[in-house]
Design an enzyme around this catalytic site. Structure first.
Site, short mmCIF file in Angstrom:
data_model
loop_
_atom_site.label_atom_id
_atom_site.label_comp_id
_atom_site.label_asym_id
_atom_site.label_seq_id
_atom_site.Cartn_x
_atom_site.Cartn_y
_atom_site.Cartn_z
N THR A 36 19.26 20.45 2.05
CA THR A 36 18.99 20.51 3.50
C THR A 36 18.23 19.25 3.92
OG1 THR A 36 16.89 21.70 3.20
CG2 THR A 36 18.86 23.06 3.51
N ARG A 67 19.14 15.18 3.49
CA ARG A 67 20.09 14.29 4.16
C ARG A 67 21.33 14.19 3.26
NH1 ARG A 67 17.86 14.99 8.23
NH2 ARG A 67 16.81 13.52 9.62
N ASP A 69 23.31 21.88 4.22
CA ASP A 69 23.11 21.88 5.68
C ASP A 69 23.34 20.48 6.22
OD1 ASP A 69 22.29 23.19 8.16
OD2 ASP A 69 20.55 21.86 8.07
N HIS A 77 23.96 21.32 9.91
CA HIS A 77 22.66 20.72 10.24
C HIS A 77 21.91 21.59 11.24
CE1 HIS A 77 20.55 16.59 9.96
NE2 HIS A 77 19.66 17.52 10.21
N GLN A 78 21.74 22.85 10.88
CA GLN A 78 21.08 23.80 11.77
C GLN A 78 19.73 24.27 11.22
OE1 GLN A 78 24.04 27.31 11.23
NE2 GLN A 78 22.07 28.31 11.44
N ALA A 79 19.31 23.70 10.07
CA ALA A 79 18.08 24.21 9.44
C ALA A 79 16.88 24.11 10.38
CB ALA A 79 17.81 23.47 8.13
N PHE A 80 16.87 23.08 11.22
CA PHE A 80 15.72 22.87 12.12
C PHE A 80 15.74 23.82 13.33
CE2 PHE A 80 17.56 21.10 16.00
CZ PHE A 80 18.86 20.87 15.58
N LYS A 114 6.13 18.05 3.45
CA LYS A 114 5.82 19.24 4.26
C LYS A 114 6.83 20.38 4.01
CE LYS A 114 5.75 16.32 7.72
NZ LYS A 114 5.52 15.05 7.01
N ILE A 115 8.12 20.04 3.96
CA ILE A 115 9.14 21.09 3.80
C ILE A 115 9.16 21.59 2.35
CG2 ILE A 115 11.61 21.59 3.91
CD1 ILE A 115 11.73 19.47 6.23
P1 NAD Z 1 7.85 14.48 4.28
O1 NAD Z 1 7.73 13.05 4.65
O2 NAD Z 1 6.70 15.41 4.50
O3 NAD Z 1 8.27 14.59 2.73
C1 NAD Z 1 9.19 13.72 2.14
C2 NAD Z 1 8.81 13.60 0.68
O4 NAD Z 1 9.77 12.74 0.05
C3 NAD Z 1 7.41 12.96 0.46
O5 NAD Z 1 6.60 13.80 -0.29
C4 NAD Z 1 7.74 11.67 -0.27
O6 NAD Z 1 6.75 11.28 -1.21
C5 NAD Z 1 9.06 12.03 -0.94
N1 NAD Z 1 9.79 10.87 -1.40
C6 NAD Z 1 9.96 9.67 -0.77
N2 NAD Z 1 10.65 8.83 -1.58
C7 NAD Z 1 10.90 9.51 -2.72
C8 NAD Z 1 11.56 9.18 -3.93
N3 NAD Z 1 12.07 7.95 -4.14
N4 NAD Z 1 11.65 10.14 -4.89
C9 NAD Z 1 11.10 11.36 -4.71
N5 NAD Z 1 10.46 11.73 -3.59
C10 NAD Z 1 10.36 10.82 -2.61
O7 NAD Z 1 9.15 15.00 5.02
P2 NAD Z 1 9.57 16.51 5.36
O8 NAD Z 1 9.12 16.84 6.73
O9 NAD Z 1 9.21 17.40 4.22
O10 NAD Z 1 11.16 16.33 5.43
C11 NAD Z 1 11.92 16.04 4.25
C12 NAD Z 1 13.33 15.64 4.66
O11 NAD Z 1 13.99 16.78 5.21
C13 NAD Z 1 13.37 14.58 5.80
O12 NAD Z 1 13.33 13.29 5.27
C14 NAD Z 1 14.69 14.87 6.45
O13 NAD Z 1 15.67 14.03 5.88
C15 NAD Z 1 15.01 16.33 6.08
N6 NAD Z 1 15.05 17.21 7.26
C16 NAD Z 1 16.14 17.97 7.46
C17 NAD Z 1 16.21 18.82 8.56
C18 NAD Z 1 17.40 19.72 8.80
O14 NAD Z 1 17.53 20.28 9.90
N7 NAD Z 1 18.30 19.89 7.85
C19 NAD Z 1 15.16 18.87 9.46
C20 NAD Z 1 14.03 18.08 9.21
C21 NAD Z 1 13.98 17.25 8.11
#
Ligand code: NAD
Length: 328
Positions: A232, A234, A258, A295-298, A154-155
């Site tokens: 941004t 983990r 982040d 960790h403020q991106a959200f 999604k992101i």
């Molecule tokens: P999502 O589940 O929609 O997307 C994650 C993607 O990672 C998927 O397309 C998946 O296929 C892919 N993936 C999984 N294993 C993989 C691998 N081995 N190699 C390559 N790709 C792989 O999640 P999202 O909502 O897009 O969020 C992504 C990440 O962003 C979250 O997991 C979270 O850690 C991080 N996040 C950070 C913040 C922030 O405030 N900084 C906020 C929300 C999420």
């Protein structure tokens, strides 16, 4: 349902209190992080609500289960801080907020790219001190550059859409291709190709055993000299020591973070009157081409509203015995 909300900040209280007007749960706001010691604070509750740096290992889960906790509601998307298998064994359900605002994180990611590229963090300080020299502030046009997105969920998808708007060539790696990305001509390739072709690399994949330290010494060696790296996702997606070595040699030209592997010791709290004991973090902050946010991106109004709303709705669904689509 009586819900103990751990790691509460004033903004959590604000958004959860408003959203709860239509759900009528009994919310107990607790400031400590959840761990095996603080788990006892949830006595009397049926559910606990946690955030990204609460440590929910087997020992913590055992204390929770013993005290009657039947549900853990994560007010975040990632769940790498929870022993999912142990929770299932102990009969504790897990629900999360899989999507609250991908725009919040994607836009922050682009913010880091712009700040680092045009050295806005340095320009801000210079101008305030009456220094209008442009030396050292040279950037590059994003238009025409190649951005490599690792993880096009999604992101990552929103980042791809925004960067397409800038006129970038967008390339990507993911174990699953996203048709929405392919529809805007994002080119999928393997990781070594992505590393070698990208001017900017940004991480948006989930943290799991396969992606732990995905950006390590070997990956960095495959990158273009002076590539920009943004994380941004983990903290543990990158090997921070390897990044520091690469920053010292200029193999990495700019770093935007982040998230940070040891962030649970630092982020979300004010440590400004304390001695910083984390030497790795201290070293990172000495580089002029490193930008770190805590960790403020959200952290947007829309995301906070959606987090509170979906979390409380998840709890209601479980309480009423309905199937919850956000169960882990
Ligand atoms: P999502 O589940 O929609 O997307 C994650 C993607 O990672 C998927 O397309 C998946 O296929 C892919 N993936 C999984 N294993 C993989 C691998 N081995 N190699 C390559 N790709 C792989 O999640 P999202 O909502 O897009 O969020 C992504 C990440 O962003 C979250 O997991 C979270 O850690 C991080 N996040 C950070 C913040 C922030 O405030 N900084 C906020 C929300 C999420």
């Amino acid at each position: 349902m009586k819900v103990a909300i751990f790691s509460t900040k004033s903004y959590d209280r604000q958004f959860f209190t408003v959203a709860n007007e239509q759900y009528h749960h009994e919310l107990i706001f607790l400031e400590p992080r959840l761990n095996r010691q603080t788990a006892l604070l949830a006595t009397d509750a049926i559910a606990v609500c946690i955030f990204v740096n609460d440590q929910v290992d087997r020992a913590t889960l055992e204390v929770l289960a013993k005290n009657g906790i039947r549900l853990i509601a994560l007010r975040c998307a990632g769940y790498n801080n929870v022993d999912v298998q142990a929770a299932k064994t102990l009969g504790i359900k897990l629900v999360r907020v899989p999507a609250y605002s991908p725009y919040a994180i994607a836009e922050h990611t682009v913010g880091l790219i712009l700040v680092l590229n045009r050295k806005l963090h340095r320009a801000y300080n210079r101008v305030r001190e009456g220094n209008f020299s442009l030396a050292g502030l040279l950037g590059f046009d994003l238009h025409g550059r190649t951005i490599g997105i690792i993880g096009t969920g999604k992101i990552g998808q929103v980042v791809a859409q925004i960067m397409t708007g800038f006129g970038c060539k967008v390339i990507a790696y993911d174990i699953h291709r996203n048709p929405e990305c392919e529809a805007i001509s994002v080119e999928y390739m393997d990781l070594p190709q992505l590393f070698s072709q990208s001017d900017i690399i940004t991480l948006h994949c989930a943290l799991n055993p396969q992606t732990y330290h995905l950006v390590n010494k070997d990956a960095i060696a495959q990158m273009k000299p002076h590539a920009m790296l943004i994380n941004t996702g983990r903290g543990a997606l990158i090997d921070t020591e390897a990044i520091i070595t690469a920053l010292k040699s200029s193999q990495i030209g700019a770093l935007g973070l982040d998230v940070y592997e040891q962030e649970s010791e630092l982020f979300f709290d004010d440590h400004s009157d304390q001695i910083l004991l984390d030497d790795t973090f201290a070293r990172l902050m000495t580089f002029p081409n490193v930008m770190i946010t805590g960790h403020q991106a959200f952290f947007t109004e829309e995301a906070m509203h959606a987090i509170a709303e979906v979390t409380l709705s998840n709890i209601t669904q479980v309480e009423q015995g309905q199937t919850c689509a956000n169960e882990i």
